[in-house]
Write a protein that holds these residues in place. Structure first.
Motif, PDB file in Angstrom:
ATOM      1  N   GLU A 156      -4.623  10.982  -6.416  1.00 46.64           N
ATOM      2  CA  GLU A 156      -3.964   9.363  -6.234  1.00 46.64           C
ATOM      3  C   GLU A 156      -4.792   9.630  -4.709  1.00 46.64           C
ATOM      4  OE1 GLU A 156      -0.514   8.478  -6.351  1.00 46.64           O
ATOM      5  OE2 GLU A 156      -1.161   9.341  -8.234  1.00 46.64           O
ATOM      6  N   ASP A 157      -5.549  10.361  -4.431  1.00 44.51           N
ATOM      7  CA  ASP A 157      -6.542   9.768  -2.939  1.00 44.51           C
ATOM      8  C   ASP A 157      -7.455   9.026  -3.514  1.00 44.51           C
ATOM      9  OD1 ASP A 157      -4.740  10.788  -0.976  1.00 44.51           O
ATOM     10  OD2 ASP A 157      -6.239  12.565  -0.589  1.00 44.51           O
ATOM     11  N   VAL A 158      -8.069   9.131  -4.629  1.00 45.56           N
ATOM     12  CA  VAL A 158      -9.526   8.236  -5.094  1.00 45.56           C
ATOM     13  C   VAL A 158      -8.827   7.338  -5.567  1.00 45.56           C
ATOM     14  CG1 VAL A 158     -11.172   8.270  -7.136  1.00 45.56           C
ATOM     15  CG2 VAL A 158     -11.083  10.695  -5.819  1.00 45.56           C
ATOM     16  N   ASP A 159      -7.799   7.109  -6.237  1.00 45.27           N
ATOM     17  CA  ASP A 159      -7.272   5.583  -6.455  1.00 45.27           C
ATOM     18  C   ASP A 159      -7.181   4.477  -4.822  1.00 45.27           C
ATOM     19  OD1 ASP A 159      -6.031   3.627  -7.682  1.00 45.27           O
ATOM     20  OD2 ASP A 159      -4.021   4.321  -6.957  1.00 45.27           O
ATOM     21  N   ALA A 160      -6.179   6.108  -4.974  1.00 46.48           N
ATOM     22  CA  ALA A 160      -6.193   5.005  -3.190  1.00 46.48           C
ATOM     23  C   ALA A 160      -7.444   4.573  -2.286  1.00 46.48           C
ATOM     24  CB  ALA A 160      -5.158   5.435  -1.875  1.00 46.48           C
ATOM     25  N   PHE A 161      -8.177   5.241  -2.327  1.00 56.84           N
ATOM     26  CA  PHE A 161      -9.529   5.076  -1.971  1.00 56.84           C
ATOM     27  C   PHE A 161     -10.488   3.371  -2.359  1.00 56.84           C
ATOM     28  CE2 PHE A 161      -9.693   9.844   0.079  1.00 56.84           C
ATOM     29  CZ  PHE A 161      -9.122   9.263   1.164  1.00 56.84           C
ATOM     30  N   LEU A 162     -10.099   4.263  -3.574  1.00 52.66           N
ATOM     31  CA  LEU A 162     -11.405   3.157  -4.847  1.00 52.66           C
ATOM     32  C   LEU A 162      -9.990   1.520  -4.042  1.00 52.66           C
ATOM     33  CD1 LEU A 162     -12.302   4.787  -7.687  1.00 52.66           C
ATOM     34  CD2 LEU A 162     -13.703   3.959  -5.698  1.00 52.66           C
ATOM     35  N   GLY A 163      -9.117   1.439  -4.274  1.00 49.97           N
ATOM     36  CA  GLY A 163      -7.948   0.359  -4.278  1.00 49.97           C
ATOM     37  C   GLY A 163      -8.597  -0.335  -2.813  1.00 49.97           C
ATOM     38  N   ASP A 194       0.917  -1.234   0.030  1.00 48.48           N
ATOM     39  CA  ASP A 194      -0.241   0.114   0.023  1.00 48.48           C
ATOM     40  C   ASP A 194       0.820   1.587   0.260  1.00 48.48           C
ATOM     41  OD1 ASP A 194      -2.198   1.491   0.316  1.00 48.48           O
ATOM     42  OD2 ASP A 194      -2.563   1.032   1.852  1.00 48.48           O
ATOM     43  N   LYS A 195       2.306   1.452  -0.604  1.00 48.73           N
ATOM     44  CA  LYS A 195       2.788   1.809  -0.988  1.00 48.73           C
ATOM     45  C   LYS A 195       2.923   2.962  -2.267  1.00 48.73           C
ATOM     46  CE  LYS A 195       5.195   4.374   2.581  1.00 48.73           C
ATOM     47  NZ  LYS A 195       4.547   4.719   4.015  1.00 48.73           N
ATOM     48  N   ASN A 196       2.067   2.887  -3.367  1.00 50.69           N
ATOM     49  CA  ASN A 196       2.365   2.955  -4.428  1.00 50.69           C
ATOM     50  C   ASN A 196       3.542   4.428  -4.617  1.00 50.69           C
ATOM     51  OD1 ASN A 196       0.262   1.076  -5.009  1.00 50.69           O
ATOM     52  ND2 ASN A 196      -1.512   2.325  -4.953  1.00 50.69           N
ATOM     53  N   HIS A 197       3.332   5.409  -3.489  1.00 52.03           N
ATOM     54  CA  HIS A 197       4.002   6.408  -4.259  1.00 52.03           C
ATOM     55  C   HIS A 197       6.079   5.804  -4.415  1.00 52.03           C
ATOM     56  CE1 HIS A 197       3.491   6.308  -0.297  1.00 52.03           C
ATOM     57  NE2 HIS A 197       4.586   6.896  -0.118  1.00 52.03           N
ATOM     58  N   THR A 233      18.142   9.746  -4.886  1.00 53.38           N
ATOM     59  CA  THR A 233      16.889  10.513  -5.132  1.00 53.38           C
ATOM     60  C   THR A 233      16.435  10.040  -6.049  1.00 53.38           C
ATOM     61  OG1 THR A 233      17.770  12.314  -3.344  1.00 53.38           O
ATOM     62  CG2 THR A 233      15.334  12.248  -4.258  1.00 53.38           C
ATOM     63  N   ARG A 234      15.383   9.922  -5.536  1.00 53.25           N
ATOM     64  CA  ARG A 234      13.771   9.298  -7.617  1.00 53.25           C
ATOM     65  C   ARG A 234      13.841  10.938  -7.710  1.00 53.25           C
ATOM     66  NH1 ARG A 234       9.320   5.697  -6.791  1.00 53.25           N
ATOM     67  NH2 ARG A 234       9.013   7.281  -4.961  1.00 53.25           N
ATOM     68  N   VAL A 235      13.401  10.781  -9.059  1.00 50.78           N
ATOM     69  CA  VAL A 235      12.428  11.766  -9.885  1.00 50.78           C
ATOM     70  C   VAL A 235      11.304  11.030  -9.791  1.00 50.78           C
ATOM     71  CG1 VAL A 235      12.551  12.294 -11.891  1.00 50.78           C
ATOM     72  CG2 VAL A 235      14.711  11.826 -11.296  1.00 50.78           C
ATOM     73  N   ILE A 236      10.361  12.307  -8.922  1.00 50.03           N
ATOM     74  CA  ILE A 236       8.822  11.672  -8.520  1.00 50.03           C
ATOM     75  C   ILE A 236       7.915  12.292  -9.964  1.00 50.03           C
ATOM     76  CG2 ILE A 236       6.261  12.030  -7.692  1.00 50.03           C
ATOM     77  CD1 ILE A 236       9.542   9.984  -6.286  1.00 50.03           C
ATOM     78  N   PRO A 237       7.105  11.991 -11.754  1.00 48.21           N
ATOM     79  CA  PRO A 237       6.527  12.262 -12.164  1.00 48.21           C
ATOM     80  C   PRO A 237       5.726  12.809 -11.807  1.00 48.21           C
ATOM     81  CG  PRO A 237       7.137   9.810 -12.733  1.00 48.21           C
ATOM     82  CD  PRO A 237       7.706  10.158 -11.613  1.00 48.21           C
ATOM     83  N   PRO A 238       5.245  13.825 -12.863  1.00 45.39           N
ATOM     84  CA  PRO A 238       3.934  14.364 -12.291  1.00 45.39           C
ATOM     85  C   PRO A 238       2.743  13.307 -12.410  1.00 45.39           C
ATOM     86  CG  PRO A 238       4.268  15.674 -14.341  1.00 45.39           C
ATOM     87  CD  PRO A 238       5.700  14.481 -13.486  1.00 45.39           C
ATOM     88  N   GLU A 239       2.645  12.053 -13.819  1.00 43.82           N
ATOM     89  CA  GLU A 239       1.568  11.686 -13.476  1.00 43.82           C
ATOM     90  C   GLU A 239       1.001  10.484 -12.584  1.00 43.82           C
ATOM     91  OE1 GLU A 239       4.840  11.288 -15.183  1.00 43.82           O
ATOM     92  OE2 GLU A 239       4.353  11.408 -16.712  1.00 43.82           O
ATOM     93  N   LEU A 240       0.212  10.112 -12.523  1.00 42.28           N
ATOM     94  CA  LEU A 240      -0.708  10.220 -11.551  1.00 42.28           C
ATOM     95  C   LEU A 240       0.564   8.312 -10.867  1.00 42.28           C
ATOM     96  CD1 LEU A 240      -4.514   9.919 -11.979  1.00 42.28           C
ATOM     97  CD2 LEU A 240      -3.026  11.457 -10.973  1.00 42.28           C
ATOM     98  N   SER A 241       0.237   7.630 -10.118  1.00 38.08           N
ATOM     99  CA  SER A 241       1.434   6.194 -10.058  1.00 38.08           C
ATOM    100  C   SER A 241       0.097   5.260  -9.953  1.00 38.08           C
ATOM    101  CB  SER A 241       1.228   6.435  -8.671  1.00 38.08           C
ATOM    102  OG  SER A 241       0.309   6.579  -7.423  1.00 38.08           O
ATOM    103  N   ALA A 242      -0.582   5.411 -10.529  1.00 40.77           N
ATOM    104  CA  ALA A 242      -1.070   4.120 -10.476  1.00 40.77           C
ATOM    105  C   ALA A 242      -2.882   4.381 -11.547  1.00 40.77           C
ATOM    106  CB  ALA A 242      -1.844   3.250  -9.435  1.00 40.77           C
ATOM    107  N   ARG A 243      -2.403   5.399 -13.272  1.00 41.40           N
ATOM    108  CA  ARG A 243      -3.252   5.266 -13.212  1.00 41.40           C
ATOM    109  C   ARG A 243      -4.561   4.887 -14.218  1.00 41.40           C
ATOM    110  NH1 ARG A 243      -4.302  10.290 -16.621  1.00 41.40           N
ATOM    111  NH2 ARG A 243      -5.910   9.805 -17.346  1.00 41.40           N
ATOM    112  N   GLU A 244      -3.929   3.413 -13.895  1.00 44.35           N
ATOM    113  CA  GLU A 244      -4.485   1.833 -14.978  1.00 44.35           C
ATOM    114  C   GLU A 244      -5.503   1.730 -14.188  1.00 44.35           C
ATOM    115  OE1 GLU A 244      -1.824  -0.920 -16.932  1.00 44.35           O
ATOM    116  OE2 GLU A 244      -1.388   0.563 -18.451  1.00 44.35           O
ATOM    117  N   ARG A 245      -4.810   1.574 -12.880  1.00 41.80           N
ATOM    118  CA  ARG A 245      -5.667   0.851 -12.201  1.00 41.80           C
ATOM    119  C   ARG A 245      -6.883   2.105 -11.248  1.00 41.80           C
ATOM    120  NH1 ARG A 245      -4.303  -0.900  -5.752  1.00 41.80           N
ATOM    121  NH2 ARG A 245      -4.145   2.094  -5.473  1.00 41.80           N
TER     122      ARG A 245
END
Length: 331
Positions: free
Chosen positions: A296-303, A58-61, A159-171
């Motif tokens: 991102e919150d909506v994705d996590a909640f639905l998961g 549960d650490k998609n970010h 340090t990682r690059v954090i792209p602005p894309e959603l972390s779990a767009r397909e889900r």
């Protein structure tokens, strides 16, 4: 979290702490925060520690899937450690970074089985807030100074690059599309599906707006800096007149607006940051990251709601957060 983790009990945490040389004579569960699990540990020498257990599933970010999340979490904790050790920004040296303690082998975080990872921090007494809490103008000014200092740091190699894309767009897309049949899993499964059905057009519109903003911001080619990712009041600790930043698992390279939207409340705050950092905040980037947070919150909640779950205080909090977020997005 108020709920305790599955498959890990106090004896397992106590055993794991030996890797840090901590023989805990007192270990108590701390039902604070949302997302990770926490304990306080006192050792025989009278030292107190704050222990964090992360659920890698549960650490998609940090990464999709437990193995990718583990790699991302380790790089984040190593970044915080380098900000402390290389740049002298640790709270021990008067700085604002509360970084993880190292194990005897020099690890900033240790994996526990396939699902979990443990990190240990010095316990620092102080006053913290909650997500959504209003900061005073003086507190915002202090936080903006902290962020300007962080954004000026030379990025650690790890340090990682954090792209602005959603972390779990397909889900997220799949869950938004799967509303033509009942959802099972627990008490909030069907209410969540019905909520998505009612607000489908608004949610789709916000996804389209997010995509447009992402293209716009990417086209400007702004320089990336070290960002904390979640500098909200719940991750601020006020200790003896100093401000510390907690929870560095979200740290990564991004545009400064990834942090600023959570702090700045108006033109005066943005002008203050511009004066401190020498960079004018981009309104489109602020809007992008504000919208990204909610999606991102909506994705996590639905998961959570589509997975097996019970009626617990944590899930009730998640349900209320889900409703607020969806209503805000669809307004």
């Amino acid at each position: 979290m108020k709920d305790q983790p599955e498959g890990i009990d106090a004896s397992g945490v106590r055993q794991a702490l030996l890797a840090w040389g901590i023989d805990a004579v007192d270990l108590g569960y701390a039902p604070v925060g949302f997302g990770d699990y926490h304990w306080t540990a006192d050792d025989a020498a009278g030292r107190r520690w704050f222990v964090t257990l992360s659920d890698l599933a549960d650490k998609n970010h940090c990464g999709m899937g437990a193995d990718a999340a583990w790699q991302g979490l380790r790089r984040a904790m190593d970044t915080a450690a380098q900000l402390r050790d290389r740049d002298g920004l640790g709270f021990e040296d008067g700085g604002f970074v509360l970084a993880p303690a190292a194990t005897a082998d020099g690890e900033s975080v240790r994996r526990l089985g396939e699902r979990y990872a443990l990190s240990v921090f010095p316990y620092v007494a102080g006053r913290s807030g909650d997500f959504g809490q209003h900061l005073t103008p003086e507190e915002r000014a202090r936080t903006l100074r902290t962020l300007a200092a962080l954004h000026a740091v030379r990025p650690p190699v790890v340090t990682r690059v954090i792209p602005p894309e959603l972390s779990a767009r397909e889900r997220l897309e799949a869950n938004l599309a799967a509303v033509d049949r009942p959802w099972s899993g627990g008490p909030w499964s069907e209410p969540a599906r019905e909520t998505v059905v009612r607000h489908a057009a608004g949610l789709r519109g916000r996804l389209d707006a997010f995509d447009a903003l992402r293209v716009d911001v990417a086209g400007r080619g702004a320089a990336l800096v070290v960002t904390h990712g979640e500098p909200h009041p719940g991750n601020l600790l006020w200790h003896e007149g100093r401000q510390l930043l907690l929870d560095w698992d979200t740290v990564g390279l991004a545009v400064p607006e990834r942090d600023l939207w959570l702090v700045a409340e108006g033109p005066d705050d943005l002008a203050r940051y511009e004066e401190l950092a020498g960079r004018k905040p981009d309104p489109s980037a602020l809007a992008l990251y504000r919208l990204r947070w909610d999606l991102e919150d909506v994705d996590a909640f639905l998961g959570w709601f589509r997975s097996p779950h019970a009626a617990t205080p944590d899930l009730e909090q998640a349900w209320n957060g889900f409703l607020d977020t969806v209503r805000r997005l669809a307004a």
